[in-house]
Motif scaffolding. Structure first.
Motif, PDB file in Angstrom:
ATOM      1  N   LEU A  31      12.195   2.543  -3.598  1.00  0.00           N
ATOM      2  CA  LEU A  31      13.003   2.545  -2.384  1.00  0.00           C
ATOM      3  C   LEU A  31      12.595   3.677  -1.443  1.00  0.00           C
ATOM      4  O   LEU A  31      12.546   3.486  -0.223  1.00  0.00           O
ATOM      5  CB  LEU A  31      14.485   2.665  -2.753  1.00  0.00           C
ATOM      6  CG  LEU A  31      15.484   2.350  -1.656  1.00  0.00           C
ATOM      7  CD1 LEU A  31      15.266   0.935  -1.111  1.00  0.00           C
ATOM      8  CD2 LEU A  31      16.898   2.497  -2.163  1.00  0.00           C
ATOM      9  N   GLU A  32      12.301   4.837  -2.011  1.00  0.00           N
ATOM     10  CA  GLU A  32      11.843   5.971  -1.189  1.00  0.00           C
ATOM     11  C   GLU A  32      10.464   5.709  -0.581  1.00  0.00           C
ATOM     12  O   GLU A  32      10.126   6.268   0.456  1.00  0.00           O
ATOM     13  CB  GLU A  32      11.775   7.254  -2.026  1.00  0.00           C
ATOM     14  CG  GLU A  32      13.108   7.785  -2.479  1.00  0.00           C
ATOM     15  CD  GLU A  32      12.960   8.932  -3.470  1.00  0.00           C
ATOM     16  OE1 GLU A  32      13.899   9.728  -3.580  1.00  0.00           O
ATOM     17  OE2 GLU A  32      11.905   9.035  -4.133  1.00  0.00           O
ATOM     18  N   SER A  33       9.685   4.869  -1.239  1.00  0.00           N
ATOM     19  CA  SER A  33       8.314   4.614  -0.799  1.00  0.00           C
ATOM     20  C   SER A  33       8.212   3.558   0.288  1.00  0.00           C
ATOM     21  O   SER A  33       7.168   3.435   0.931  1.00  0.00           O
ATOM     22  CB  SER A  33       7.457   4.176  -1.994  1.00  0.00           C
ATOM     23  OG  SER A  33       7.473   5.155  -2.993  1.00  0.00           O
ATOM     24  N   LEU A  34       9.266   2.782   0.478  1.00  0.00           N
ATOM     25  CA  LEU A  34       9.213   1.735   1.500  1.00  0.00           C
ATOM     26  C   LEU A  34       9.021   2.362   2.880  1.00  0.00           C
ATOM     27  O   LEU A  34       9.756   3.276   3.249  1.00  0.00           O
ATOM     28  CB  LEU A  34      10.497   0.902   1.489  1.00  0.00           C
ATOM     29  CG  LEU A  34      10.652  -0.078   0.334  1.00  0.00           C
ATOM     30  CD1 LEU A  34      12.038  -0.706   0.367  1.00  0.00           C
ATOM     31  CD2 LEU A  34       9.588  -1.148   0.373  1.00  0.00           C
ATOM     32  N   PRO A  35       8.039   1.856   3.639  1.00  0.00           N
ATOM     33  CA  PRO A  35       7.810   2.434   4.972  1.00  0.00           C
ATOM     34  C   PRO A  35       8.856   1.943   5.969  1.00  0.00           C
ATOM     35  O   PRO A  35       9.404   0.856   5.814  1.00  0.00           O
ATOM     36  CB  PRO A  35       6.423   1.912   5.342  1.00  0.00           C
ATOM     37  CG  PRO A  35       6.307   0.624   4.615  1.00  0.00           C
ATOM     38  CD  PRO A  35       7.076   0.815   3.322  1.00  0.00           C
ATOM     39  N   SER A  36       9.131   2.743   6.977  1.00  0.00           N
ATOM     40  CA  SER A  36       9.989   2.275   8.070  1.00  0.00           C
ATOM     41  C   SER A  36       9.044   1.756   9.154  1.00  0.00           C
ATOM     42  O   SER A  36       8.403   2.514   9.858  1.00  0.00           O
ATOM     43  CB  SER A  36      10.877   3.396   8.595  1.00  0.00           C
ATOM     44  OG  SER A  36      10.130   4.337   9.307  1.00  0.00           O
ATOM     45  N   ILE A  37       8.938   0.452   9.227  1.00  0.00           N
ATOM     46  CA  ILE A  37       7.998  -0.188  10.146  1.00  0.00           C
ATOM     47  C   ILE A  37       8.631  -0.273  11.527  1.00  0.00           C
ATOM     48  O   ILE A  37       9.760  -0.734  11.668  1.00  0.00           O
ATOM     49  CB  ILE A  37       7.609  -1.589   9.624  1.00  0.00           C
ATOM     50  CG1 ILE A  37       6.905  -1.454   8.281  1.00  0.00           C
ATOM     51  CG2 ILE A  37       6.738  -2.324  10.621  1.00  0.00           C
ATOM     52  CD1 ILE A  37       6.627  -2.751   7.585  1.00  0.00           C
ATOM     53  N   GLU A  45       0.836  -1.206   0.000  1.00  0.00           N
ATOM     54  CA  GLU A  45       0.000   0.000   0.000  1.00  0.00           C
ATOM     55  C   GLU A  45       0.870   1.256   0.000  1.00  0.00           C
ATOM     56  O   GLU A  45       0.642   2.192  -0.764  1.00  0.00           O
ATOM     57  CB  GLU A  45      -0.904  -0.042   1.231  1.00  0.00           C
ATOM     58  CG  GLU A  45      -1.730   1.189   1.453  1.00  0.00           C
ATOM     59  CD  GLU A  45      -2.410   1.171   2.807  1.00  0.00           C
ATOM     60  OE1 GLU A  45      -3.468   1.817   2.906  1.00  0.00           O
ATOM     61  OE2 GLU A  45      -1.898   0.555   3.765  1.00  0.00           O
ATOM     62  N   ARG A  46       1.896   1.278   0.844  1.00  0.00           N
ATOM     63  CA  ARG A  46       2.783   2.437   0.928  1.00  0.00           C
ATOM     64  C   ARG A  46       3.601   2.614  -0.344  1.00  0.00           C
ATOM     65  O   ARG A  46       3.826   3.736  -0.807  1.00  0.00           O
ATOM     66  CB  ARG A  46       3.720   2.309   2.137  1.00  0.00           C
ATOM     67  CG  ARG A  46       3.018   2.465   3.460  1.00  0.00           C
ATOM     68  CD  ARG A  46       2.423   3.886   3.561  1.00  0.00           C
ATOM     69  NE  ARG A  46       1.766   4.104   4.809  1.00  0.00           N
ATOM     70  CZ  ARG A  46       2.306   4.723   5.841  1.00  0.00           C
ATOM     71  NH1 ARG A  46       3.530   5.183   5.776  1.00  0.00           N
ATOM     72  NH2 ARG A  46       1.611   4.880   6.948  1.00  0.00           N
ATOM     73  N   VAL A  47       4.080   1.520  -0.924  1.00  0.00           N
ATOM     74  CA  VAL A  47       4.877   1.601  -2.152  1.00  0.00           C
ATOM     75  C   VAL A  47       4.023   2.120  -3.298  1.00  0.00           C
ATOM     76  O   VAL A  47       4.442   3.010  -4.046  1.00  0.00           O
ATOM     77  CB  VAL A  47       5.509   0.230  -2.486  1.00  0.00           C
ATOM     78  CG1 VAL A  47       6.068   0.205  -3.896  1.00  0.00           C
ATOM     79  CG2 VAL A  47       6.596  -0.109  -1.475  1.00  0.00           C
ATOM     80  N   ILE A  48       2.818   1.593  -3.437  1.00  0.00           N
ATOM     81  CA  ILE A  48       1.923   2.050  -4.517  1.00  0.00           C
ATOM     82  C   ILE A  48       1.588   3.518  -4.331  1.00  0.00           C
ATOM     83  O   ILE A  48       1.624   4.304  -5.286  1.00  0.00           O
ATOM     84  CB  ILE A  48       0.645   1.181  -4.562  1.00  0.00           C
ATOM     85  CG1 ILE A  48       0.993  -0.224  -5.051  1.00  0.00           C
ATOM     86  CG2 ILE A  48      -0.419   1.818  -5.436  1.00  0.00           C
ATOM     87  CD1 ILE A  48      -0.124  -1.228  -4.900  1.00  0.00           C
ATOM     88  N   ILE A  60       2.644   6.502  -6.965  1.00  0.00           N
ATOM     89  CA  ILE A  60       1.647   7.415  -7.525  1.00  0.00           C
ATOM     90  C   ILE A  60       2.072   8.859  -7.309  1.00  0.00           C
ATOM     91  O   ILE A  60       1.863   9.718  -8.156  1.00  0.00           O
ATOM     92  CB  ILE A  60       0.255   7.136  -6.900  1.00  0.00           C
ATOM     93  CG1 ILE A  60      -0.287   5.804  -7.410  1.00  0.00           C
ATOM     94  CG2 ILE A  60      -0.719   8.265  -7.193  1.00  0.00           C
ATOM     95  CD1 ILE A  60      -1.543   5.328  -6.714  1.00  0.00           C
ATOM     96  N   ARG A  61       2.715   9.133  -6.189  1.00  0.00           N
ATOM     97  CA  ARG A  61       3.162  10.491  -5.868  1.00  0.00           C
ATOM     98  C   ARG A  61       4.509  10.847  -6.496  1.00  0.00           C
ATOM     99  O   ARG A  61       5.070  11.900  -6.220  1.00  0.00           O
ATOM    100  CB  ARG A  61       3.224  10.684  -4.353  1.00  0.00           C
ATOM    101  CG  ARG A  61       1.851  10.628  -3.728  1.00  0.00           C
ATOM    102  CD  ARG A  61       1.957  10.628  -2.222  1.00  0.00           C
ATOM    103  NE  ARG A  61       0.651  10.392  -1.649  1.00  0.00           N
ATOM    104  CZ  ARG A  61      -0.014  11.273  -0.945  1.00  0.00           C
ATOM    105  NH1 ARG A  61       0.483  12.462  -0.723  1.00  0.00           N
ATOM    106  NH2 ARG A  61      -1.196  10.974  -0.454  1.00  0.00           N
ATOM    107  N   GLY A  62       5.072   9.948  -7.306  1.00  0.00           N
ATOM    108  CA  GLY A  62       6.297  10.246  -8.037  1.00  0.00           C
ATOM    109  C   GLY A  62       7.586   9.866  -7.330  1.00  0.00           C
ATOM    110  O   GLY A  62       8.668  10.231  -7.775  1.00  0.00           O
TER     111      GLY A  62
END
Length: 197
Positions: free
Chosen positions: A143-149, A130-133, A137-139
């Motif tokens: 790698l930048e989209s991966l959440p820090s869980i 969900e976070r990666v998608i 979508i936001r450009g």
């Protein structure tokens, strides 16, 4: 008189066949069966949604307190509601496939722990996807989209996984106990009313 005109037939035919329980064709039984199944699915979805909303809401509240923010961050509570909606549907689909069925002849702890473990992994995967998608979508890059869980790193991931596992244990404990007792009996014992079987 031919056989069709005989007044003594063992099974009713024509409109009378629809009135008798055993003579009902499948199409005549479906609306009631579909309505009951749809109502049960809605009840299950709402129960899952409420449970997950409480769990995620408490997580978000804890995060707010840990970060010493003033007041309740309602945007984060909205995030908890959206996640609860998404994850409730994921858990419903998971329950349809019933991957713990092969463990039902063993002690109840086995399917409870197995299903809780699988759903914990599944929810983490769905959360990351969900976070990666959303990031793509936001450009942003993947790698930048991966959440820090859990604050990031392996320790954070393991910490968040253990917390989610423990939070889901009661859900799957009650589900498997209900299946072992006979569907609906546990609900009837806890909340009153008639059991499903």
């Amino acid at each position: 008189m031919t056989e069709l005109e005989s007044p003594t037939t063992s099974q009713p035919s024509g409109p009378d066949a629809f009135a008798s329980g055993s003579g009902k064709p499948q199409s005549a039984r479906e609306p009631h069966g579909l309505k009951a199944k749809a109502a049960e699915e809605v009840r299950s979805f709402l129960a899952l949604f409420f449970y997950l909303w409480v769990v995620f809401g408490v997580f978000m509240l804890n995060q707010d307190i840990a970060q010493r923010e003033d007041g309740i961050n309602f945007a984060m509570q909205g995030f908890a509601v959206v996640n609860a909606l998404v994850f409730a549907k994921v858990v419903l689909v998971f329950n349809m496939f019933d991957p713990g069925a092969w463990l039902r002849r063993r002690p109840l702890i086995y399917p409870i722990v197995y299903e809780t473990f699988l759903v914990t992994i599944l929810l983490l995967v769905v959360h990351v996807a969900e976070r990666v998608i959303n990031g793509l979508i936001r450009g942003r890059t993947m790698l930048e989209s991966l959440p820090s869980i859990g604050g990031g790193g392996l320790a954070g991931l393991l910490s968040a996984s253990v917390i989610m596992f423990v939070a889901l244990l009661p859900l799957f404990g009650l589900r498997n106990l209900d299946l072992a007792m006979g569907r609906g009996r546990l609900r009837a014992m806890l909340l009153g009313g008639k059991s499903g079987s």
